[in-house]
Design an enzyme around this catalytic site. Structure first.
Site, PDB file in Angstrom:
ATOM      1  N   PHE A   3       0.832  -1.203   0.000  1.00 45.41           N
ATOM      2  CA  PHE A   3       0.000   0.000   0.000  1.00 45.41           C
ATOM      3  C   PHE A   3       0.866   1.253   0.000  1.00 45.41           C
ATOM      4  CE2 PHE A   3      -1.794   3.608   2.178  1.00 45.41           C
ATOM      5  CZ  PHE A   3      -2.964   3.804   1.479  1.00 45.41           C
TER       6      PHE A   3
ATOM      7  N   LYS B 142     -11.227  -8.143   8.769  1.00 43.27           N
ATOM      8  CA  LYS B 142     -10.998  -9.054   9.891  1.00 43.27           C
ATOM      9  C   LYS B 142     -11.266  -8.401  11.235  1.00 43.27           C
ATOM     10  CE  LYS B 142      -7.668 -11.726   7.193  1.00 43.27           C
ATOM     11  NZ  LYS B 142      -7.861 -10.923   5.968  1.00 43.27           N
TER      12      LYS B 142
ATOM     13  N   GLU C 112      -9.860 -18.283   9.646  1.00 43.98           N
ATOM     14  CA  GLU C 112     -10.376 -17.863   8.342  1.00 43.98           C
ATOM     15  C   GLU C 112     -11.901 -17.812   8.378  1.00 43.98           C
ATOM     16  OE1 GLU C 112      -9.257 -18.943   3.739  1.00 43.98           O
ATOM     17  OE2 GLU C 112      -9.574 -20.604   5.123  1.00 43.98           O
TER      18      GLU C 112
END
Length: 331
Positions: free
Chosen positions: A16, A129, A257
């Protein structure tokens, strides 16, 4: 907005940070961009990659855990983009204290440095998340998000605000499934592993993530969480797009996950507004008169949830194949 401004990016040598730096230097005229990170070798590589912009780039070796060093780096800075984090789920589970030191204590240090050094805007990068977290990484990012929202309570009369940008794995990034599939295909594999055939994800490009951060810099009043409206895809369709007619092997969901990515929960719907290309989750508590919703948006219905399995926009196999052609998968 960014013309003649000095921007500090924590964790600036990551995917990023490098892409944001190039985008801003290409589209705007900042006074200076400061890359703040721990790895001197990555900084050396980035300096070489951006050598044509050397006069506008500065590199600070430092850790967000180190408040004094962070304050030194913030001298003369207008805006902070907080991208530094420990992100690998298994590593955070095995090293929880280290994840807390970087993702939570580091966030506190960024906030304190910004308040003490005359920073005007801080945008912190979040993740899906952090929404209903099922692993430590998500838990630390949830706390980080809450800290940045609450930081607006300490602004007082200062010209400063804190906001958040939230998105999931960027398509093609190191944490996404695309490089995994691509490596198997390059090695001649004909079977692609999928943890669960029901799995869905959002599709967001790095450029879209960067543009959302810039939008937050330009429009945030304090405490907002900006979320792009982006399409969903089935992971099985991604496999078909990358290797037509391939065999699929369901290997079981990994610890930590999720089946689907969630960006806005039902509980957040009470303070969420929808706009043309994004959603904003406004804070449930406000501390100053500047923290007002942009009423050009429409408040979502109570019980609304923005998740990859309940999305209204979906990518077909052909859509995915077209998007993949625009990506450099040879790296």
């Amino acid at each position: 907005m960014l013309k003649d401004k000095t921007i500090l990016i924590t964790g600036g040598t990551g995917s990023f940070g490098k892409s944001f730096t190039r985008y801003v230097l290409t589209h705007y005229e900042p006074k200076k961009i400061i890359i703040y990170s721990r790895d001197e070798f990555k900084q050396w590589l980035m300096a070489d990659e951006f050598k044509e912009y050397a006069e506008k780039l500065r590199f600070f070796i430092g850790d967000v855990r180190d408040l004094e060093r962070l304050k030194r780096a913030c001298d003369g800075v207008d805006y902070i983009i907080h991208a530094a984090a420990l992100k690998q789920v298994p590593a955070c589970e095995y090293n929880p204290n280290e994840a807390i030191k970087t993702n939570i204590h580091g966030a506190m240090n960024v906030i304190d440095a910004a308040l003490d050094c005359g920073i005007h805007k801080v945008v912190a990068l979040s993740t899906d998340k952090a929404v209903e977290p099922v692993n430590l990484y998500g838990g630390t990012k949830l706390v980080s998000d809450k800290l940045f929202v609450a930081a607006n309570a300490y602004a007082g009369e200062k010209d400063i605000n804190f906001s958040i940008v939230r998105y999931g794995n960027v398509a093609g990034s190191r944490g996404s499934i695309i490089p995994v599939f691509n490596n198997i295909i390059k090695e001649g594999g004909t079977k692609l592993p999928i943890t669960d055939f029901r799995m869905t994800r959002f599709w967001i490009s790095l450029t879209q993530g960067i543009e959302l951060v810039i939008k937050a810099l330009m429009e945030a009043n304090g405490g907002e969480t900006f979320i792009s409206k982006i399409p969903s895809f089935k992971v099985t369709d991604l496999a078909e797009a990358m290797l037509p007619g391939c065999k699929l092997e369901e290997i079981g969901i990994r610890p930590g996950e999720k089946l689907h990515e969630i960006m806005v929960t039902k509980e957040d719907s009470m303070t969420t507004y929808e706009y043309d290309k994004h959603y904003i989750v406004y804070p449930q508590m406000t501390w100053n008169s500047k923290q007002q919703p942009d009423l050009s948006g429409k408040r979502v219905k109570e019980g609304f949830e923005y998740s990859s399995d309940r999305n209204t926009e979906w990518l077909s196999v052909e859509d995915i194949r077209t998007l993949l052609k625009g990506m450099n998968l040879e790296k």
